[in-house]
Design a protein around this motif. Structure first.
Motif, PDB file in Angstrom:
ATOM      1  N   ALA A  92       0.829  -1.205   0.000  1.00 53.17           N
ATOM      2  CA  ALA A  92       0.000   0.000   0.000  1.00 53.17           C
ATOM      3  C   ALA A  92       0.865   1.257   0.000  1.00 53.17           C
ATOM      4  O   ALA A  92       0.539   2.250  -0.649  1.00 53.17           O
ATOM      5  N   THR A  93       1.990   1.213   0.709  1.00 48.14           N
ATOM      6  CA  THR A  93       2.871   2.372   0.810  1.00 48.14           C
ATOM      7  C   THR A  93       3.467   2.745  -0.537  1.00 48.14           C
ATOM      8  O   THR A  93       3.559   3.927  -0.889  1.00 48.14           O
ATOM      9  N   ILE A  94       3.880   1.735  -1.300  1.00 44.36           N
ATOM     10  CA  ILE A  94       4.546   2.030  -2.572  1.00 44.36           C
ATOM     11  C   ILE A  94       3.599   1.937  -3.761  1.00 44.36           C
ATOM     12  O   ILE A  94       4.000   2.136  -4.896  1.00 44.36           O
ATOM     13  N   GLY A  95       2.330   1.597  -3.496  1.00 45.97           N
ATOM     14  CA  GLY A  95       1.316   1.616  -4.540  1.00 45.97           C
ATOM     15  C   GLY A  95       1.446   0.543  -5.592  1.00 45.97           C
ATOM     16  O   GLY A  95       1.348   0.836  -6.788  1.00 45.97           O
ATOM     17  N   VAL A  96       1.683  -0.702  -5.165  1.00 49.04           N
ATOM     18  CA  VAL A  96       1.785  -1.810  -6.118  1.00 49.04           C
ATOM     19  C   VAL A  96       0.724  -2.858  -5.815  1.00 49.04           C
ATOM     20  O   VAL A  96       0.105  -2.844  -4.746  1.00 49.04           O
ATOM     21  N   ASP A  97       0.525  -3.763  -6.755  1.00 48.10           N
ATOM     22  CA  ASP A  97      -0.383  -4.889  -6.562  1.00 48.10           C
ATOM     23  C   ASP A  97       0.084  -5.687  -5.345  1.00 48.10           C
ATOM     24  O   ASP A  97       1.214  -6.184  -5.327  1.00 48.10           O
ATOM     25  N   PRO A  98      -0.735  -5.821  -4.294  1.00 54.22           N
ATOM     26  CA  PRO A  98      -0.307  -6.523  -3.078  1.00 54.22           C
ATOM     27  C   PRO A  98       0.184  -7.934  -3.334  1.00 54.22           C
ATOM     28  O   PRO A  98       1.066  -8.427  -2.635  1.00 54.22           O
ATOM     29  N   ARG A  99      -0.377  -8.601  -4.345  1.00 56.63           N
ATOM     30  CA  ARG A  99       0.002  -9.988  -4.594  1.00 56.63           C
ATOM     31  C   ARG A  99       1.470 -10.127  -4.996  1.00 56.63           C
ATOM     32  O   ARG A  99       2.061 -11.188  -4.847  1.00 56.63           O
ATOM     33  N   LYS A 100       2.073  -9.040  -5.480  1.00 57.99           N
ATOM     34  CA  LYS A 100       3.482  -9.100  -5.857  1.00 57.99           C
ATOM     35  C   LYS A 100       4.387  -9.253  -4.633  1.00 57.99           C
ATOM     36  O   LYS A 100       5.516  -9.714  -4.758  1.00 57.99           O
ATOM     37  N   LEU A 101       3.899  -8.826  -3.474  1.00 63.12           N
ATOM     38  CA  LEU A 101       4.722  -8.867  -2.273  1.00 63.12           C
ATOM     39  C   LEU A 101       4.320  -9.962  -1.304  1.00 63.12           C
ATOM     40  O   LEU A 101       4.936 -10.118  -0.263  1.00 63.12           O
TER      41      LEU A 101
ATOM     42  N   GLY B 130      22.048  -5.849  -0.254  1.00 64.21           N
ATOM     43  CA  GLY B 130      21.841  -5.040  -1.446  1.00 64.21           C
ATOM     44  C   GLY B 130      21.546  -5.882  -2.663  1.00 64.21           C
ATOM     45  O   GLY B 130      22.017  -7.026  -2.770  1.00 64.21           O
ATOM     46  N   TYR B 131      20.764  -5.329  -3.577  1.00 67.29           N
ATOM     47  CA  TYR B 131      20.407  -6.032  -4.813  1.00 67.29           C
ATOM     48  C   TYR B 131      20.749  -5.125  -5.995  1.00 67.29           C
ATOM     49  O   TYR B 131      20.420  -3.934  -5.991  1.00 67.29           O
ATOM     50  N   PRO B 132      21.417  -5.653  -7.028  1.00 65.93           N
ATOM     51  CA  PRO B 132      21.862  -4.793  -8.139  1.00 65.93           C
ATOM     52  C   PRO B 132      20.721  -4.320  -9.035  1.00 65.93           C
ATOM     53  O   PRO B 132      19.742  -5.032  -9.263  1.00 65.93           O
ATOM     54  N   LEU B 133      20.895  -3.099  -9.532  1.00 70.14           N
ATOM     55  CA  LEU B 133      19.979  -2.504 -10.503  1.00 70.14           C
ATOM     56  C   LEU B 133      20.773  -2.241 -11.777  1.00 70.14           C
ATOM     57  O   LEU B 133      21.970  -1.938 -11.721  1.00 70.14           O
ATOM     58  N   HIS B 134      20.122  -2.363 -12.921  1.00 68.77           N
ATOM     59  CA  HIS B 134      20.861  -2.190 -14.165  1.00 68.77           C
ATOM     60  C   HIS B 134      20.238  -1.136 -15.070  1.00 68.77           C
ATOM     61  O   HIS B 134      19.061  -0.794 -14.961  1.00 68.77           O
TER      62      HIS B 134
ATOM     63  N   ASN C  79      25.108  -3.268 -14.799  1.00 66.56           N
ATOM     64  CA  ASN C  79      24.778  -2.918 -13.417  1.00 66.56           C
ATOM     65  C   ASN C  79      25.255  -1.507 -13.110  1.00 66.56           C
ATOM     66  O   ASN C  79      26.437  -1.188 -13.298  1.00 66.56           O
ATOM     67  N   ILE C  80      24.349  -0.685 -12.615  1.00 68.45           N
ATOM     68  CA  ILE C  80      24.679   0.729 -12.378  1.00 68.45           C
ATOM     69  C   ILE C  80      24.544   1.131 -10.906  1.00 68.45           C
ATOM     70  O   ILE C  80      25.018   2.184 -10.507  1.00 68.45           O
ATOM     71  N   GLY C  81      23.892   0.315 -10.100  1.00 69.14           N
ATOM     72  CA  GLY C  81      23.692   0.684  -8.702  1.00 69.14           C
ATOM     73  C   GLY C  81      22.964  -0.414  -7.957  1.00 69.14           C
ATOM     74  O   GLY C  81      22.888  -1.553  -8.420  1.00 69.14           O
ATOM     75  N   THR C  82      22.394  -0.051  -6.815  1.00 70.66           N
ATOM     76  CA  THR C  82      21.725  -1.044  -5.974  1.00 70.66           C
ATOM     77  C   THR C  82      20.559  -0.427  -5.212  1.00 70.66           C
ATOM     78  O   THR C  82      20.487   0.789  -5.026  1.00 70.66           O
ATOM     79  N   LEU C  83      19.680  -1.299  -4.767  1.00 67.99           N
ATOM     80  CA  LEU C  83      18.745  -0.975  -3.701  1.00 67.99           C
ATOM     81  C   LEU C  83      19.285  -1.708  -2.486  1.00 67.99           C
ATOM     82  O   LEU C  83      19.474  -2.933  -2.529  1.00 67.99           O
ATOM     83  N   CYS C  84      19.579  -0.980  -1.411  1.00 67.06           N
ATOM     84  CA  CYS C  84      20.221  -1.638  -0.278  1.00 67.06           C
ATOM     85  C   CYS C  84      19.669  -1.142   1.049  1.00 67.06           C
ATOM     86  O   CYS C  84      19.058  -0.075   1.144  1.00 67.06           O
TER      87      CYS C  84
ATOM     88  N   ALA D 154      13.380  -4.265  -5.342  1.00 69.18           N
ATOM     89  CA  ALA D 154      14.366  -3.921  -6.360  1.00 69.18           C
ATOM     90  C   ALA D 154      13.761  -4.028  -7.756  1.00 69.18           C
ATOM     91  O   ALA D 154      14.050  -3.207  -8.635  1.00 69.18           O
ATOM     92  N   ALA D 155      12.917  -5.034  -7.976  1.00 69.77           N
ATOM     93  CA  ALA D 155      12.266  -5.192  -9.276  1.00 69.77           C
ATOM     94  C   ALA D 155      11.342  -4.016  -9.570  1.00 69.77           C
ATOM     95  O   ALA D 155      11.230  -3.566 -10.723  1.00 69.77           O
ATOM     96  N   ILE D 156      10.687  -3.507  -8.539  1.00 69.06           N
ATOM     97  CA  ILE D 156       9.809  -2.345  -8.723  1.00 69.06           C
ATOM     98  C   ILE D 156      10.640  -1.108  -9.054  1.00 69.06           C
ATOM     99  O   ILE D 156      10.297  -0.326  -9.952  1.00 69.06           O
ATOM    100  N   ALA D 157      11.754  -0.930  -8.332  1.00 69.39           N
ATOM    101  CA  ALA D 157      12.658   0.185  -8.647  1.00 69.39           C
ATOM    102  C   ALA D 157      13.198   0.037 -10.063  1.00 69.39           C
ATOM    103  O   ALA D 157      13.295   1.015 -10.812  1.00 69.39           O
ATOM    104  N   GLN D 158      13.520  -1.191 -10.438  1.00 67.51           N
ATOM    105  CA  GLN D 158      14.045  -1.446 -11.784  1.00 67.51           C
ATOM    106  C   GLN D 158      13.020  -1.076 -12.854  1.00 67.51           C
ATOM    107  O   GLN D 158      13.374  -0.550 -13.913  1.00 67.51           O
ATOM    108  N   SER D 159      11.761  -1.332 -12.578  1.00 67.43           N
ATOM    109  CA  SER D 159      10.717  -1.001 -13.554  1.00 67.43           C
ATOM    110  C   SER D 159      10.660   0.509 -13.810  1.00 67.43           C
ATOM    111  O   SER D 159      10.407   0.948 -14.934  1.00 67.43           O
TER     112      SER D 159
END
Length: 268
Positions: free
Chosen positions: A21-30, A221-225, A231-236, A257-262
């Protein structure tokens, strides 16, 4: 399942629903995968939220390892190589441009200097470094810090000589030398990096960010590309005390991280 076990499952699901709810995504993804399912139906989700269905105990998958992501494979397929050669032939481009078109999949064909140049070009193409704060990334980072109850969370970018933060919440500097940034190690190893206690890991025990401010004891941390898979950075997340990071938490960090990547993909 005992009532105590069910309460524990319910608490975890509730936290994940609040995070969604906080990040506004489909709850089933989490939501955790249960009974071999990766997604839940609208009916099941609605029934749980209204208290008419109990959440089943997650099943362990046989053969699971330590939960670390295996990372993306960098060796290109024969088909990818052939398409690259054909592209070069059609366009009349030099060999360097042909290799560049392969992206991170062709890293093994490049010198370290060439690969780093391609990685930095990918980073700059995202326009993340100098575009200021963005609400979408801030929501994800804030939610990660709150969900995991850690000292700090960030979306970091690894530039040529320094680590910069696109979004950061907690006692972290706005800029860190690349050679001591833990996120640089995540980018280099191309998979989730988990350090349960930095003082017991010889790679990081003497790191200035461990022995001094902000006294990092836990890191995940998880890599972001960026474009072409570099790979350019991370969510950590980091904390000032050691802690466990079970597979269920790894799943949440991977999903965030997948949501940030999107969001990164959408701008490139």
């Amino acid at each position: 399942m005992t009532r105590l076990e069910m309460d524990g499952v319910d608490d975890e699901v509730k936290r994940r629903l609040e995070l969604a709810a906080t990040i506004g995504v489909d709850p089933r993804k989490l939501l955790p995968a249960n009974s071999g399912k990766s997604r839940w139906s609208e009916f099941e989700l609605d029934a749980y939220l209204h208290g008419s269905m109990a959440w089943p105990k997650p099943q362990r998958r046989h053969g699971a390892g330590n939960g670390h992501s295996p990372g993306r494979q960098l060796a290109p397929s024969p088909g990818l190589m052939e398409r690259s050669r054909q592209y070069a032939a059609d366009q009349g481009t030099p060999r360097e441009q042909s290799l560049s078109a392969l992206g991170a999949a062709g890293k093994f064909l490049l010198t370290p200097e060439q690969a780093e140049g391609e990685r930095l070009r990918s980073l700059h193409e995202t326009n993340l470094l100098h575009s200021g704060a963005e609400e979408a990334f801030d929501r994800i980072v804030t939610a990660a810090r709150k969900y995991f109850d850690v000292g700090a969370a960030s979306l970091s970018l690894i530039a040529e000589d320094a680590q910069y933060f696109k979004s950061v919440f907690g006692p972290l500097r706005e800029e860190t030398p690349r050679q001591i940034a833990l996120c640089a190690a995540t980018v280099e190893q191309n998979s989730m990096l988990i350090i349960n206690d930095t003082l017991t890991d010889e790679r990081f025990a003497s790191n200035p960010l461990v022995v001094g401010e902000p006294h990092i004891r836990f890191y995940a941390g998880y890599p972001l590309h960026g474009p072409r898979g570099w790979n350019i950075g991370t969510l950590c997340i980091i904390d000032q005390k050691p802690r466990a990071f079970p597979p269920s938490d790894q799943q949440v960090l991977r999903t965030l991280a997948a949501i940030a990547q999107s969001h990164i993909d959408a701008r490139t």
